[in-house]
Design an enzyme around this catalytic site. Structure first.
Site, PDB file in Angstrom:
ATOM      1  N   GLU A  67       2.130 -78.628 -19.703  1.00  0.00           N
ATOM      2  CA  GLU A  67       1.585 -79.134 -18.083  1.00  0.00           C
ATOM      3  C   GLU A  67       2.876 -80.108 -17.275  1.00  0.00           C
ATOM      4  O   GLU A  67       2.469 -81.167 -16.493  1.00  0.00           O
ATOM      5  CB  GLU A  67       0.509 -80.138 -17.776  1.00  0.00           C
ATOM      6  N   ASN A 117       3.620 -75.890 -22.758  1.00  0.00           N
ATOM      7  CA  ASN A 117       2.086 -74.801 -22.393  1.00  0.00           C
ATOM      8  C   ASN A 117       1.580 -75.744 -20.918  1.00  0.00           C
ATOM      9  O   ASN A 117       2.061 -76.477 -20.455  1.00  0.00           O
ATOM     10  CB  ASN A 117       0.898 -75.634 -23.702  1.00  0.00           C
ATOM     11  N   HIS A 139      -6.587 -70.038 -17.867  1.00  0.00           N
ATOM     12  CA  HIS A 139      -7.759 -70.528 -17.042  1.00  0.00           C
ATOM     13  C   HIS A 139      -8.360 -69.455 -16.126  1.00  0.00           C
ATOM     14  O   HIS A 139      -7.250 -69.891 -15.263  1.00  0.00           O
ATOM     15  CB  HIS A 139      -7.677 -72.102 -16.955  1.00  0.00           C
ATOM     16  N   GLU A 197      -5.252 -71.570 -24.265  1.00  0.00           N
ATOM     17  CA  GLU A 197      -6.746 -71.834 -23.731  1.00  0.00           C
ATOM     18  C   GLU A 197      -7.850 -71.208 -23.147  1.00  0.00           C
ATOM     19  O   GLU A 197      -8.200 -71.182 -21.839  1.00  0.00           O
ATOM     20  CB  GLU A 197      -6.443 -73.442 -23.009  1.00  0.00           C
ATOM     21  N   ASP A 218      -9.985 -68.817 -20.921  1.00  0.00           N
ATOM     22  CA  ASP A 218     -11.579 -68.834 -20.458  1.00  0.00           C
ATOM     23  C   ASP A 218     -11.410 -68.362 -19.117  1.00  0.00           C
ATOM     24  O   ASP A 218     -10.172 -68.607 -18.431  1.00  0.00           O
ATOM     25  CB  ASP A 218     -12.195 -70.061 -20.678  1.00  0.00           C
TER      26      ASP A 218
HETATM   27  C1  XIL Z   1      -9.612 -80.457 -21.355  1.00  0.00           C
HETATM   28  C2  XIL Z   1     -10.801 -80.694 -22.309  1.00  0.00           C
HETATM   29  O1  XIL Z   1     -11.249 -79.302 -22.458  1.00  0.00           O
HETATM   30  C3  XIL Z   1     -11.716 -81.542 -21.846  1.00  0.00           C
HETATM   31  O2  XIL Z   1     -12.790 -82.118 -22.842  1.00  0.00           O
HETATM   32  C4  XIL Z   1     -11.040 -82.896 -21.656  1.00  0.00           C
HETATM   33  O3  XIL Z   1     -12.203 -83.804 -21.310  1.00  0.00           O
HETATM   34  C5  XIL Z   1      -9.818 -83.077 -20.508  1.00  0.00           C
HETATM   35  O4  XIL Z   1      -9.259 -81.413 -21.061  1.00  0.00           O
HETATM   36  N1  XIL Z   1      -5.642 -77.872 -19.897  1.00  0.00           N
HETATM   37  C6  XIL Z   1      -5.174 -78.667 -20.994  1.00  0.00           C
HETATM   38  C7  XIL Z   1      -6.560 -79.304 -22.227  1.00  0.00           C
HETATM   39  O5  XIL Z   1      -4.323 -78.769 -22.155  1.00  0.00           O
HETATM   40  O6  XIL Z   1      -5.670 -80.682 -23.028  1.00  0.00           O
HETATM   41  C8  XIL Z   1      -8.194 -79.598 -21.156  1.00  0.00           C
HETATM   42  O7  XIL Z   1      -8.646 -79.478 -21.741  1.00  0.00           O
HETATM   43  C9  XIL Z   1      -7.630 -78.373 -20.215  1.00  0.00           C
HETATM   44  C10 XIL Z   1      -6.867 -78.024 -19.320  1.00  0.00           C
END
Ligand code: XIL
Length: 321
Positions: free
Chosen positions: A135, A176, A212, A240, A242
């Site tokens: 990020e 990422n 996401h 990641e 969803d």
């Molecule tokens: C999130 C986890 O899912 C949560 O349990 C935690 O509280 C916060 O982080 N981007 C990322 C992940 O790279 O590490 C994050 O994961 C979601 C967004």
């Protein structure tokens, strides 16, 4: 140990040269209902939290404690799965000794290099791909102001990747981010950043696309954008995934979600350098979405009761086809 099922997502994906994974963590190890929906489907895991800096180096320079992550590492070894290391340098989930320190460019650089070296050494040979930097970008494609950027400048990214390479040259090294799914200013920013960093000789080898996403709003430019990334000479992975919706879920949204998931998976299947897909949890019962995005949820392939949703069946059929 629950084996991968012959009809599990990863069994079908393997035949297409891709892996399928899930976020997972120590917290879920004793949840047998959840394990029954994770392990039959995946051949890759990412620690959801326990490989982050605030877990791994709680005290400066100390990587020796028995960590929750170690249990997940062992599960992947015993099951012949791969593990994504998540994540080495990120503005979030830092220990207070890092956020509260009064650093200079030189001392923060040394802290960052030590962190990367300590964590990667600990898990050397057990990690398939590392999210070295997470990020780094703003929505407009500029560099996010973070502790690391503010004190070191953009070259914190170069230093992180060069350090990572020197510790474990076999692992794939990734940058990422989220909202780099379709084309747009953030994806252009990613393209430009990776181009600059690589031109300076630092080994970014993969762009991780968090994905996401929001039901009904999945960009139509996934393929265009991901091919642009691959043309930089890197692989990509969906790291990641969803796809959230307002709760309670409606049947219309659940049907749209199935279409959306199919579109994302199809785009990866059609790009040979898209190595695989990690879901950010397999069940709505263990998803970060509802606690993070107010009024949103139902983002995973299985519902809160560990039942497969329309999206699961659709993705399974697609992978099996
Ligand atoms: C999130 C986890 O899912 C949560 O349990 C935690 O509280 C916060 O982080 N981007 C990322 C992940 O790279 O590490 C994050 O994961 C979601 C967004």
């Amino acid at each position: 140990m629950i084996p991968l099922s012959p009809t599990g997502l990863a069994s079908y994906a393997k035949a297409k040269g891709k892996y399928i994974g899930s976020a997972y963590d120590n917290a879920y190890i004793s949840d047998s209902a959840y394990n029954q929906v994770v392990f039959p489907n995946v051949n890759q895991l990412t620690c959801e939290n326990s490989m982050k800096w605030d877990s791994v180096e709680q005290t400066q320079g100390d990587f020796s404690t028995t960590l929750w992550a170690d249990r997940v590492v062992n599960i992947t070894i015993l099951n012949g799965m791969t593990l994504r290391g998540h994540t080495l340098v990120w503005h979030s989930q830092l220990p207070s000794w890092v956020t509260g320190g009064s650093w200079t460019n030189a001392t923060l650089t040394s802290v960052m290099v030590n962190h990367i070296t300590g964590e990667m050494t600990k898990y050397k040979g057990k990690i398939h791909t590392w999210d070295v930097v997470n990020e780094a970008l703003n929505e407009d494609g500029s560099l996010r102001t973070s502790l690391f950027y503010n004190l070191i400048g953009e070259t914190y990214i170069d230093i992180a990747f060069k350090t990572a390479k020197s510790v474990d040259s076999a692992a794939i090294l990734a940058i990422n981010d989220y909202n780099v799914d379709g084309t747009g200013s953030k994806s252009t920013g990613m393209t430009n950043l990776v181009t600059r960093v690589k031109a300076r000789g630092a080994p970014i080898e993969q762009i991780g696309i968090q994905a996401h996403l929001i039901v009904g709003s999945v960009p139509t430019t996934l393929s265009t954008n991901w091919n642009n990334f691959v043309n930089l000479g890197v692989s990509i992975a969906i790291t990641e995934l969803d796809i959230r919706m307002p709760t309670p879920a409606t049947s219309a949204n659940l049907a749209q979600q199935a279409t959306d998931y199919v579109n994302v998976v199809t785009a990866c299947l059609n790009i040979s350098k898209c190595l695989g897909i990690t879901f950010w949890g397999m069940s709505d019962a263990h998803s970060w979405v509802s606690s993070t995005f107010s009024g949103q949820g139902a983002a995973c392939l299985y519902d809160e009761s560990m039942q497969p949703k329309a999206a699961y069946t659709a993705v399974q059929s697609l992978l099996a086809s």
